[in-house]
Design an enzyme around this catalytic site. Structure first.
Site: not given
Ligand code: IMP
Ligand code: MG
Length: 171
Positions: A96, A99-100, A155, A161
């Site tokens: 979806d 982010d990090t 979510d 969602r």
């Molecule tokens: P990461 O490991 O920081 O890249 O996080 C990824 C996961 O964090 C995604 O699959 C989402 O489930 C959740 N996430 C990150 N940013 C958002 C946002 O803006 N809205 C909702 N879920 C997010």
């Molecule tokens: Mg996710």
């Protein structure tokens, strides 16, 4: 009360997914494509994306979770393994939002243990501000600098969602 600021409309989402689906269909014409959706956030995107891909392909799911509230817990829990044999096949991970990047990096590492022919990433949203790891998002529908968004599978604490469009969430 949380506030929902409209960010991306249903029509825009539809248009971009059609576009990305065409690219994938072209790029994977001679490959053995398996879409592997990352639960739970990708389930709506995956269901629309698969219908915009015109070449034969298979679908599987992987379950990984790292989030509580609006900040990453830094832990990744695998809740479901893929069912299909992925060895020598061309895996396209469907997420979806990146982010990090920590979640996808862990998933890519895990999928690589299954000896696929290739692994690429398709994310509905590529969010830049908090990226911590070097990860290539090969296909994305939308780019976002920052913010916390919900709807269309995304979510906040498991809610919202079901919203058909994407909203900026102000708590
Ligand atoms: P990461 O490991 O920081 O890249 O996080 C990824 C996961 O964090 C995604 O699959 C989402 O489930 C959740 N996430 C990150 N940013 C958002 C946002 O803006 N809205 C909702 N879920 C997010
Ligand atoms: Mg996710």
């Amino acid at each position: 009360m949380p506030e929902f600021i409209p960010l991306i409309s249903e029509q825009e989402i539809k248009k971009q997914i059609k576009n990305v689906g065409q690219h994938i269909s072209h790029d994977y014409k001679t490959k053995d494509l398996v879409l592997v959706g990352v639960l739970k956030g990708s389930f709506i995107f995956l269901s629309d994306l698969t219908r915009q891909i015109s070449i034969d392909h298979e679908i599987d799911l992987v379950g990984a979770s790292s989030y509580e509230g609006t900040s990453s817990t830094g832990r990744i829990i695998f809740t479901k393994q893929p069912d299909l044999e992925l060895e020598n096949r061309d895996v396209l991970l469907v997420e979806d939002i990146v982010d990090t990047g920590n979640t996808l990096l862990k998933i890519v590492e895990f999928i690589n243990l299954l000896n696929p022919g290739s692994v690429k990433i398709c994310s509905l949203i590529d969010k830049h501000e908090r990226r911590e790891v070097e990860i290539d998002v090969d296909y994305s529908c939308f780019s976002l600098e920052k913010g916390f968004i919900v709807g269309y599978g995304l979510d906040y604490n498991e809610k919202y969602r079901n919203l058909p469009a994407i909203y900026d969430l102000k708590l």
